[in-house]
Design a protein around this motif. Structure first.
Motif, PDB file in Angstrom:
ATOM      1  N   THR A  54      -6.357  -6.965   0.888  1.00  0.00           N
ATOM      2  CA  THR A  54      -7.370  -6.098   0.468  1.00  0.00           C
ATOM      3  C   THR A  54      -7.011  -4.407   0.117  1.00  0.00           C
ATOM      4  OG1 THR A  54      -7.774  -6.354   2.576  1.00  0.00           O
ATOM      5  CG2 THR A  54      -9.139  -7.679   0.545  1.00  0.00           C
ATOM      6  N   GLY A  55      -7.439  -3.676   0.255  1.00  0.00           N
ATOM      7  CA  GLY A  55      -7.467  -2.328   0.049  1.00  0.00           C
ATOM      8  C   GLY A  55      -6.970  -1.951  -0.378  1.00  0.00           C
ATOM      9  N   THR A  56      -6.399  -0.194  -0.228  1.00  0.00           N
ATOM     10  CA  THR A  56      -4.732   0.294  -0.734  1.00  0.00           C
ATOM     11  C   THR A  56      -4.101  -0.749  -1.090  1.00  0.00           C
ATOM     12  OG1 THR A  56      -5.855   2.230   0.181  1.00  0.00           O
ATOM     13  CG2 THR A  56      -4.019   2.599  -1.518  1.00  0.00           C
ATOM     14  N   VAL A  57      -4.419  -0.791  -3.277  1.00  0.00           N
ATOM     15  CA  VAL A  57      -3.133  -1.305  -3.747  1.00  0.00           C
ATOM     16  C   VAL A  57      -2.090  -0.799  -4.561  1.00  0.00           C
ATOM     17  CG1 VAL A  57      -1.901  -3.226  -4.649  1.00  0.00           C
ATOM     18  CG2 VAL A  57      -4.099  -3.564  -3.479  1.00  0.00           C
ATOM     19  N   SER A  58      -1.281  -0.335  -4.205  1.00  0.00           N
ATOM     20  CA  SER A  58      -0.273   1.120  -4.885  1.00  0.00           C
ATOM     21  C   SER A  58       1.631   0.597  -5.418  1.00  0.00           C
ATOM     22  CB  SER A  58      -0.447   1.972  -4.515  1.00  0.00           C
ATOM     23  OG  SER A  58       0.378   2.480  -3.161  1.00  0.00           O
ATOM     24  N   GLU A  59       2.125  -0.634  -4.955  1.00  0.00           N
ATOM     25  CA  GLU A  59       2.515  -1.376  -4.978  1.00  0.00           C
ATOM     26  C   GLU A  59       2.892  -2.767  -5.314  1.00  0.00           C
ATOM     27  OE1 GLU A  59       5.457  -0.820  -2.058  1.00  0.00           O
ATOM     28  OE2 GLU A  59       4.403  -1.261  -0.364  1.00  0.00           O
ATOM     29  N   ALA A  60       4.168  -3.460  -5.869  1.00  0.00           N
ATOM     30  CA  ALA A  60       4.674  -4.806  -6.030  1.00  0.00           C
ATOM     31  C   ALA A  60       5.264  -4.747  -6.691  1.00  0.00           C
ATOM     32  CB  ALA A  60       3.090  -5.510  -7.110  1.00  0.00           C
TER      33      ALA A  60
ATOM     34  N   ASN B  85       5.130   0.884  -8.747  1.00  0.00           N
ATOM     35  CA  ASN B  85       4.851   1.424  -8.114  1.00  0.00           C
ATOM     36  C   ASN B  85       3.791   2.331  -8.694  1.00  0.00           C
ATOM     37  OD1 ASN B  85       4.106   4.542  -6.432  1.00  0.00           O
ATOM     38  ND2 ASN B  85       4.130   2.959  -5.428  1.00  0.00           N
ATOM     39  N   PHE B  86       2.268   2.012  -8.571  1.00  0.00           N
ATOM     40  CA  PHE B  86       1.238   2.320  -9.116  1.00  0.00           C
ATOM     41  C   PHE B  86       0.367   3.180  -8.142  1.00  0.00           C
ATOM     42  CE2 PHE B  86       1.470  -2.292  -8.475  1.00  0.00           C
ATOM     43  CZ  PHE B  86      -0.052  -1.942  -7.937  1.00  0.00           C
TER      44      PHE B  86
ATOM     45  N   LEU C 147      12.741  -3.917  -0.278  1.00  0.00           N
ATOM     46  CA  LEU C 147      11.709  -4.392   0.309  1.00  0.00           C
ATOM     47  C   LEU C 147      10.382  -3.371  -0.473  1.00  0.00           C
ATOM     48  CD1 LEU C 147      12.524  -5.206   3.994  1.00  0.00           C
ATOM     49  CD2 LEU C 147      11.929  -7.244   1.987  1.00  0.00           C
ATOM     50  N   LEU C 148       8.947  -4.119  -0.223  1.00  0.00           N
ATOM     51  CA  LEU C 148       8.273  -3.184  -0.340  1.00  0.00           C
ATOM     52  C   LEU C 148       7.792  -2.379   0.458  1.00  0.00           C
ATOM     53  CD1 LEU C 148       5.315  -5.667  -2.151  1.00  0.00           C
ATOM     54  CD2 LEU C 148       7.021  -3.714  -3.130  1.00  0.00           C
ATOM     55  N   LEU C 149       7.479  -0.683   0.810  1.00  0.00           N
ATOM     56  CA  LEU C 149       7.282   0.007   1.749  1.00  0.00           C
ATOM     57  C   LEU C 149       6.339  -0.239   2.340  1.00  0.00           C
ATOM     58  CD1 LEU C 149       9.389   3.067   0.170  1.00  0.00           C
ATOM     59  CD2 LEU C 149      10.065   1.082   1.303  1.00  0.00           C
TER      60      LEU C 149
ATOM     61  N   SER D 175       1.109  -1.397   0.166  1.00  0.00           N
ATOM     62  CA  SER D 175      -0.021   0.537   0.210  1.00  0.00           C
ATOM     63  C   SER D 175       1.055   0.943  -0.074  1.00  0.00           C
ATOM     64  CB  SER D 175      -0.427   0.187   1.536  1.00  0.00           C
ATOM     65  OG  SER D 175      -0.298   0.196   2.646  1.00  0.00           O
ATOM     66  N   ALA D 176       2.129   1.141   0.238  1.00  0.00           N
ATOM     67  CA  ALA D 176       2.829   2.668  -0.287  1.00  0.00           C
ATOM     68  C   ALA D 176       3.063   3.469  -1.303  1.00  0.00           C
ATOM     69  CB  ALA D 176       4.343   1.795   0.899  1.00  0.00           C
ATOM     70  N   ASN D 177       2.799   4.572  -1.361  1.00  0.00           N
ATOM     71  CA  ASN D 177       2.547   5.197  -2.564  1.00  0.00           C
ATOM     72  C   ASN D 177       4.151   5.966  -2.701  1.00  0.00           C
ATOM     73  OD1 ASN D 177       2.055   6.288  -5.088  1.00  0.00           O
ATOM     74  ND2 ASN D 177      -0.055   7.562  -3.784  1.00  0.00           N
ATOM     75  N   VAL D 178       5.704   5.394  -2.629  1.00  0.00           N
ATOM     76  CA  VAL D 178       6.198   6.081  -2.950  1.00  0.00           C
ATOM     77  C   VAL D 178       7.166   5.471  -4.306  1.00  0.00           C
ATOM     78  CG1 VAL D 178       8.697   6.020  -1.811  1.00  0.00           C
ATOM     79  CG2 VAL D 178       6.042   5.726  -0.371  1.00  0.00           C
TER      80      VAL D 178
END
Length: 150
Positions: free
Chosen positions: A103-109, A129-130, A71-73, A60-63
């Motif tokens: 579930t919830g906000t997804v903004s990285e993979a 990041n998206f 790692l993912l943030l 969920s990190a928007n960075v």
């Protein structure tokens, strides 16, 4: 004079599906092969002591993605990769994050070689990041990732 440039790049396709597998949204992105991912690739050319890429994670990190990330943030879910395939100089990875997963906000993979489902472990090959996608509990996210060596 011979001049060569070796590049590793990725292209990510993300599909958000409803509980009946109807496509709600499709997105495509370029990704970043991070520095530790490039080190992983070169280490595999010497020996196979590092485990193969085995899992994909969403978060969920928007960075913005940067070379130094390992790692993912804001990892929220990690699942095993379906059987990866290779065609010429491209490897295709895909994973499905089913109902109730991430579930919830997804903004990285990202793609990892952890060999297990433990968050924040393993070597990250690449990260994307998206713009935020909202994944309801019954929604499904399918991510297909092509990593190409040029």
């Amino acid at each position: 004079m011979v001049s060569e440039t070796l590049k590793v790049k990725g292209r990510v396709n993300l599909q958000l599906l409803d509980k009946d597998n109807n496509i709600k949204e499709t997105r495509e992105y370029n990704n970043l092969v991070v520095a530790i991912g490039k080190e992983y690739i070169s280490s595999r050319m010497l020996a196979n002591t590092d485990p193969v890429m085995s899992h994909m994670a969403i978060g969920s990190a928007n960075v913005a993605a940067s070379l130094g990330q390992t790692l993912l943030l804001g990892e929220t879910s990690r699942v095993a990769l379906s059987t990866p395939s290779r065609s010429s100089n491209t490897i295709t990875y895909s994973s499905t994050f089913g109902a109730g997963s991430g579930t919830g906000t997804v903004s990285e993979a990202g793609i990892f070689n952890s060999g297990n489902t433990t968050a924040n472990t393993g070597t990250m090959l690449c990260r994307v990041n998206f713009n935020e996608v909202y994944k309801a509990a019954s929604d499904i996210i399918v991510i297909t990732w092509n990593v190409t060596v040029e």
